[in-house]
Write a protein that holds these residues in place. Structure first.
Motif, PDB file in Angstrom:
ATOM      1  N   ILE A  34       1.258 -46.918  41.261  1.00 21.09           N
ATOM      2  CA  ILE A  34       0.221 -47.943  41.394  1.00 21.09           C
ATOM      3  C   ILE A  34      -0.590 -47.977  40.110  1.00 21.09           C
ATOM      4  N   MET A  35      -0.583 -49.119  39.455  1.00 24.64           N
ATOM      5  CA  MET A  35      -1.291 -49.290  38.190  1.00 24.64           C
ATOM      6  C   MET A  35      -2.628 -50.008  38.374  1.00 24.64           C
ATOM      7  N   LEU A  36      -2.658 -50.944  39.291  1.00 26.05           N
ATOM      8  CA  LEU A  36      -3.884 -51.661  39.623  1.00 26.05           C
ATOM      9  C   LEU A  36      -3.899 -51.893  41.127  1.00 26.05           C
ATOM     10  N   GLN A  37      -5.093 -51.964  41.678  1.00 30.49           N
ATOM     11  CA  GLN A  37      -5.216 -52.186  43.112  1.00 30.49           C
ATOM     12  C   GLN A  37      -6.482 -52.980  43.397  1.00 30.49           C
ATOM     13  N   SER A  38      -6.410 -53.833  44.397  1.00 30.27           N
ATOM     14  CA  SER A  38      -7.607 -54.555  44.811  1.00 30.27           C
ATOM     15  C   SER A  38      -8.572 -53.584  45.486  1.00 30.27           C
ATOM     16  N   PRO A  39      -9.864 -53.840  45.440  1.00 27.93           N
ATOM     17  CA  PRO A  39     -10.836 -52.934  46.082  1.00 27.93           C
ATOM     18  C   PRO A  39     -10.596 -52.803  47.581  1.00 27.93           C
ATOM     19  N   VAL A  40     -10.801 -51.607  48.092  1.00 27.82           N
ATOM     20  CA  VAL A  40     -10.604 -51.350  49.517  1.00 27.82           C
ATOM     21  C   VAL A  40     -11.517 -52.228  50.368  1.00 27.82           C
ATOM     22  N   TRP A 122     -10.227 -55.576  39.713  1.00 29.48           N
ATOM     23  CA  TRP A 122      -8.998 -54.803  39.875  1.00 29.48           C
ATOM     24  C   TRP A 122      -9.253 -53.383  39.378  1.00 29.48           C
ATOM     25  N   LEU A 123      -8.774 -52.408  40.139  1.00 28.31           N
ATOM     26  CA  LEU A 123      -9.095 -51.006  39.890  1.00 28.31           C
ATOM     27  C   LEU A 123      -7.885 -50.244  39.356  1.00 28.31           C
ATOM     28  N   THR A 124      -8.112 -49.431  38.318  1.00 25.51           N
ATOM     29  CA  THR A 124      -7.096 -48.491  37.855  1.00 25.51           C
ATOM     30  C   THR A 124      -7.133 -47.249  38.749  1.00 25.51           C
ATOM     31  N   PRO A 125      -6.089 -46.411  38.716  1.00 24.32           N
ATOM     32  CA  PRO A 125      -6.063 -45.241  39.607  1.00 24.32           C
ATOM     33  C   PRO A 125      -6.952 -44.088  39.170  1.00 24.32           C
ATOM     34  N   THR A 126      -7.629 -44.199  38.038  1.00 14.93           N
ATOM     35  CA  THR A 126      -8.454 -43.100  37.555  1.00 14.93           C
ATOM     36  C   THR A 126      -9.697 -43.632  36.868  1.00 14.93           C
TER      37      THR A 126
END
Length: 335
Positions: A34-40, A122-126
């Motif tokens: 997972i490189m980018l993810q929408s906010p929970v 968009w969120l990175t994993p770190t």
């Protein structure tokens, strides 16, 4: 529950949609990471108030419907407010190894909303990501910080850091986060198509682009006006030794208003630390084509028109002859 995947086989990049947290969670996946993810809390976030020079009272919206139309993935949602309803929609498609998104907001209330801020997040994993903003931040500007923290924009990738600037200040409108994972350098870029803010509270208010660091993630973001840097909100880099206040950058949204914003997501593995900026630089050139000249006059046509213009400026009299610097209604000045 896994629902949908859009693949780009050449780059192994895909947009993955799964059920989670009472709605849908979108992820950009590269080689099963997972490189980018929408906010929970929600794919869409709308602020409805303004406090301390920054958007306040964020309202989050989870997708409630997912459809496909040809190559497009469509996700939709609604937000109920006391004044009426927001309808929001994203349309995603893979183009040339990038994920294009057309985001649409429609206000269906009967009252004009004041102090509104729209966003893309968009969120990175770190949280330990190094930022690159063209012409503004090169991996945090550590040297500039040591030479005078008030003179330059800097970023230390700590919670509370922000680097969000007006889109039109970027020579290339993208924000990049670079990080290390499993011995590999990874990069994620958010490319924006720059645009002024419809209904902006300030004259010539533009969308803003950049990133922010939380305790768990680095957030690539677009906002409908708010800016800030060096952990100061509502400030722009316009003076030599200190920031310049640029505040009250909210929107006023009238009934029936429809707002659209186009952006692109790009994720990839980079050759090594400090190199992830290279790929989005080339992508930005491909997207905006600064060297494009096919709809401009041909060279022969330019020469012909210049010659005709020179002829129109030729003047002569008993004691002079030459090309007039100014139109004929003004006093002659030979050049």
């Amino acid at each position: 529950l896994f629902l949908a995947v859009f693949l780009n086989a050449a780059l192994s990049q895909k947009l993955q949609i799964s059920r989670a947290y009472g709605g849908y969670l979108l992820s950009v996946v590269q080689n099963d990471k997972i490189m980018l993810q929408s906010p929970v809390e929600g794919l869409w976030s709308i602020s409805t108030e303004w406090r301390d020079n920054w958007p306040y009272n964020w309202q989050h919206i989870q997708p409630s419907r997912v459809d496909t139309t040809g190559d497009w993935l469509i996700v939709q949602g609604t937000l109920q407010l006391p004044q009426g309803e927001w309808q929001v929609r994203d349309a995603y498609r893979v183009e040339e190894g990038r994920i294009r998104c057309l985001r649409r907001w429609e206000w269906r209330g009967e009252q004009t909303l004041d102090q509104v801020t729209l966003s893309v997040r968009w969120l990175t994993p770190t949280a330990d990501s190094r930022p690159f903003l063209p012409g503004i931040l090169y991996y945090g500007n550590p040297s500039g910080y040591k030479n005078g923290a008030g003179n330059v924009a800097w970023y230390q990738s700590k919670p509370g850091d922000i680097g969000i600037f007006e889109e039109h200040r970027y020579p290339m409108p993208f924000a990049l986060a670079e990080w290390q994972q499993d011995g590999t350098t990874h990069g994620a870029a958010l490319h924006s198509v720059p645009s002024p803010v419809y209904g902006g509270n300030l004259y010539d208010q533009w969308w803003s682009l950049g990133l922010a660091t939380t305790y768990n993630n680095t957030e690539l973001t677009l906002l409908s006006g708010p800016v800030g840097y060096n952990r100061q909100q509502g400030q722009v880099k316009a003076l030599q030794e200190k920031p310049l206040p640029y505040q009250d950058t909210w929107m006023k949204v009238r009934p029936g208003t429809v707002i659209e914003k186009t952006y692109y997501l790009e994720t990839f593995a980079a050759p090594g630390p400090g190199t992830a900026f290279q790929k989005p630089v080339h992508t930005s050139i491909e997207l905006f084509k600064p060297f494009y000249a096919e709809d401009l006059p041909a060279f022969d046509e330019i020469i012909k028109l210049k010659y005709q213009f020179l002829q129109s400026r030729w003047i002569e009299d008993l004691d002079y002859a030459g090309f007039n610097m100014y139109p004929p209604q003004y006093a002659p000045k030979i050049v």
